[in-house]
Write a protein that holds these residues in place. Structure first.
Motif, short mmCIF file in Angstrom:
data_model
loop_
_atom_site.label_atom_id
_atom_site.label_comp_id
_atom_site.label_asym_id
_atom_site.label_seq_id
_atom_site.Cartn_x
_atom_site.Cartn_y
_atom_site.Cartn_z
N MET A 225 -1.15 7.73 13.54
CA MET A 225 -0.82 8.74 12.53
C MET A 225 0.50 8.77 12.10
O MET A 225 1.31 9.80 12.02
CB MET A 225 -1.40 10.27 12.78
N HIS A 226 1.08 7.58 11.91
CA HIS A 226 2.50 7.33 11.76
C HIS A 226 2.81 7.75 10.26
O HIS A 226 2.30 7.17 9.29
CB HIS A 226 2.90 5.66 11.69
N HIS A 227 3.72 8.79 10.04
CA HIS A 227 4.20 9.36 8.74
C HIS A 227 5.59 8.57 8.28
O HIS A 227 6.25 9.23 8.25
CB HIS A 227 4.38 10.70 8.87
N GLY A 228 5.34 7.26 8.22
CA GLY A 228 6.57 6.39 8.02
C GLY A 228 6.03 5.31 7.60
O GLY A 228 4.96 4.77 7.52
N GLN B 173 6.42 -4.02 12.15
CA GLN B 173 7.72 -2.93 12.19
C GLN B 173 7.18 -1.55 11.68
O GLN B 173 6.90 -1.55 10.48
CB GLN B 173 8.87 -3.60 11.37
N PRO B 174 7.13 -0.58 12.60
CA PRO B 174 7.55 -0.56 14.17
C PRO B 174 6.38 -1.33 14.84
O PRO B 174 5.12 -1.52 14.30
CB PRO B 174 7.45 0.80 14.32
N SER B 175 6.76 -1.66 16.01
CA SER B 175 5.93 -2.38 17.12
C SER B 175 5.97 -1.65 18.51
O SER B 175 6.91 -1.53 18.96
CB SER B 175 6.12 -3.72 17.24
N GLN C 220 3.90 2.20 2.54
CA GLN C 220 4.99 3.27 2.27
C GLN C 220 4.18 4.46 2.36
O GLN C 220 3.48 4.79 1.62
CB GLN C 220 5.67 2.86 1.09
N TRP C 221 4.71 5.38 3.12
CA TRP C 221 4.32 6.56 3.34
C TRP C 221 5.04 7.59 2.02
O TRP C 221 5.93 7.97 2.41
CB TRP C 221 4.60 7.16 4.70
N ARG C 222 4.13 7.71 1.25
CA ARG C 222 4.61 8.63 0.01
C ARG C 222 3.27 9.47 -0.44
O ARG C 222 2.43 9.03 -1.19
CB ARG C 222 4.88 7.71 -1.27
N PRO C 223 3.17 10.79 0.30
CA PRO C 223 1.79 11.29 0.25
C PRO C 223 1.99 11.98 -1.00
O PRO C 223 0.91 12.60 -1.65
CB PRO C 223 1.96 12.43 1.37
N PHE D 73 0.73 -1.10 -0.11
CA PHE D 73 0.12 -0.01 -0.03
C PHE D 73 1.06 1.45 0.06
O PHE D 73 1.67 1.19 1.00
CB PHE D 73 -0.95 0.12 1.30
N ILE D 74 0.79 2.24 -1.04
CA ILE D 74 1.49 3.31 -1.10
C ILE D 74 0.86 4.42 -1.25
O ILE D 74 0.03 4.66 -2.18
CB ILE D 74 2.65 3.04 -2.50
N GLY D 75 1.12 5.53 -0.50
CA GLY D 75 0.28 6.63 -0.57
C GLY D 75 0.14 7.57 0.83
O GLY D 75 1.20 7.51 1.62
N ASP D 76 -0.74 8.21 0.83
CA ASP D 76 -0.72 9.08 2.07
C ASP D 76 -1.65 8.20 3.17
O ASP D 76 -1.75 7.05 3.28
CB ASP D 76 -1.63 10.28 1.83
N SER D 77 -2.42 9.30 4.04
CA SER D 77 -3.00 8.70 5.27
C SER D 77 -4.36 7.88 5.04
O SER D 77 -4.78 7.05 5.61
CB SER D 77 -3.39 9.82 6.37
N ARG D 78 -4.87 8.26 3.97
CA ARG D 78 -6.06 7.56 3.29
C ARG D 78 -5.54 6.02 2.91
O ARG D 78 -6.40 5.09 3.07
CB ARG D 78 -6.73 8.23 2.26
N ILE D 79 -4.39 5.86 2.21
CA ILE D 79 -4.18 4.55 1.95
C ILE D 79 -3.56 3.82 3.15
O ILE D 79 -3.85 2.59 3.35
CB ILE D 79 -3.01 4.67 0.94
N ARG D 80 -3.05 4.63 4.13
CA ARG D 80 -2.70 3.75 5.48
C ARG D 80 -4.00 3.54 6.14
O ARG D 80 -3.87 2.40 6.77
CB ARG D 80 -2.06 5.06 6.50
N GLN D 81 -5.10 4.03 5.96
CA GLN D 81 -6.39 3.49 6.44
C GLN D 81 -6.85 2.39 5.82
O GLN D 81 -7.14 1.30 6.66
CB GLN D 81 -7.54 4.59 6.25
N GLN D 82 -6.84 2.50 4.62
CA GLN D 82 -7.02 1.02 3.75
C GLN D 82 -6.01 0.01 4.32
O GLN D 82 -6.53 -1.60 4.29
CB GLN D 82 -6.87 1.24 2.39
#
Length: 369
Positions: A177-180, A170-172, A196-199, A145-154
């Motif tokens: 709201m982890h920007h990483g 990882q991390p644990s 992957q945090w890629r906004p 999953f690659i993108g912003d916080s909305r992709i992080r939600q998915q």
């Protein structure tokens, strides 16, 4: 005198015999009638049971049920969302019944599907990917999953249904709201799910996709890529010139590389969900970006666009405005990953429940075939 008495006795005997015969005849008729009635009732019941079994069989038969939804479930142009309820779709391509059935994916069903893929190409992957099936049998199946916080939600909703046999992150623990980057693995399931945090679309994103495209069939290249980068572009773009220079031109340059990757992996671009923000980014802006992206990607047939969950979010937003929205400062202090994005507190991120339904669409699209 004796003759007279003898006649009387004979007369009584005859009457007794006649009465006995009458009773016997009545009993015989009664018994036969009872037998015939019982036989008729048994036959009727048997016929009724047979009819009931036939009706029940027809009801339970897969021939009478709507087919399982297959194909591109993520496209709102092919499947029109009608009703969830573990649920039903109005399939415009279905000429016979007009609808198809969604499966409700539990952890057990997901594990079964992951296991079966070790032997068969059950995923909706390009035909060219079949040559890499040996790789999948030996190494971890990789969802990226690659993108912003909305992709992080998915991503978080996707891994929530993965059973915790030996699941490691990882991390644990994963910070809120982890920007990483985040990575979750399971050796038992031979599974790897990464975020992957890629906004924004930049050189890093382009080079990553390019590297995966030209790499060999190894564990680095994901089997499934879900990505989207638009929201942060929208926030920082203030003019039409900025939009064309900072976003549209980058998408045009990015599309052929992403399409090339789609020949060896399944690539899904998530069109952005509308927002509740009345300032920026507004739903009108989001709609424009989605429309332009679809136009750019329409000639790149290996890129699948996911927009079937947008009606879900639209209904969620509508309910938020109809119902009284709560404002509580203490909510943000107590917020963690067990209660994210609920009850209309967040203007940008849809609620957890609506995204859980969207994730079911994603699982159906991946596994149903």
């Amino acid at each position: 005198m004796l003759g007279h008495c003898s006649w009387k006795r004979n007369r009584r005997s005859i009457l007794l015999l006649s009465q006995t015969a009458s009773v016997c005849c009545f009993l015989f008729i009664l018994i036969n009638a009872f037998r015939n009635n019982k036989k008729l009732k048994t036959t009727t019941e048997r016929n009724e049971i047979t009819h009931y079994e036939k009706v029940t069989f027809r009801k339970n038969s897969t021939e009478s049920e709507s087919p399982i939804c297959t194909g591109n479930l993520l496209s709102g142009r092919e499947y029109n969302y009608a009703k969830w309820a573990r649920g039903s779709y109005d399939n415009r391509l279905e000429s016979t019944t007009g609808s198809c059935r969604l499966l409700y994916y539990t952890a057990e069903r997901i594990v079964s599907c992951l296991d079966s893929f070790r032997d068969h190409n059950h995923f909706n992957l390009p035909h060219q990917y079949l040559k890499n099936i040996t790789k999948t049998q030996q190494n971890n199946l990789h969802f990226a999953f690659i993108g912003d916080s909305r992709i992080r939600q998915q991503f978080l909703n996707f891994v929530k249904l993965i059973p915790d046999y030996d699941k490691k992150s990882q991390p644990s623990p994963i910070p809120f709201m982890h920007h990483g980057d985040i990575e979750i693995t399971s050796n038992i399931l031979k599974l790897r799910v990464s975020f992957q945090w890629r906004p924004v679309i930049n050189v890093t994103v382009t080079e990553t996709i390019r590297r995966w495209t030209i790499s060999g069939p190894n564990d680095e290249r994901p089997d499934f890529i879900l990505l989207s980068m638009a929201l942060h572009h929208i926030i920082h773009i203030n003019s039409v010139e900025d939009y064309k220079r900072l976003y549209q031109e980058k998408v045009i340059e990015f599309a052929p590389i992403l399409d090339q990757l789609g020949k060896v992996s399944q690539v899904i671009w998530l069109n952005q969900h509308p927002t509740m923000d009345l300032k920026k980014p507004t739903s009108e802006m989001v709609h424009k970006y989605n429309k332009d992206n679809r136009h750019i990607f329409e000639n790149h047939h290996n890129i699948h666009i996911w927009d079937s969950s947008i009606p879900l979010v639209e209904e969620y937003i509508r309910s938020c405005f109809i119902l009284e929205r709560k404002n509580s400062e203490s909510f943000w202090e107590a917020l963690d990953y067990s209660t994210p994005y609920i009850n209309c507190y967040d203007n940008v991120h849809p609620g957890y429940l609506v995204l859980s339904q969207a994730t079911q669409l994603l699982y159906n699209n991946i596994f149903n075939n």
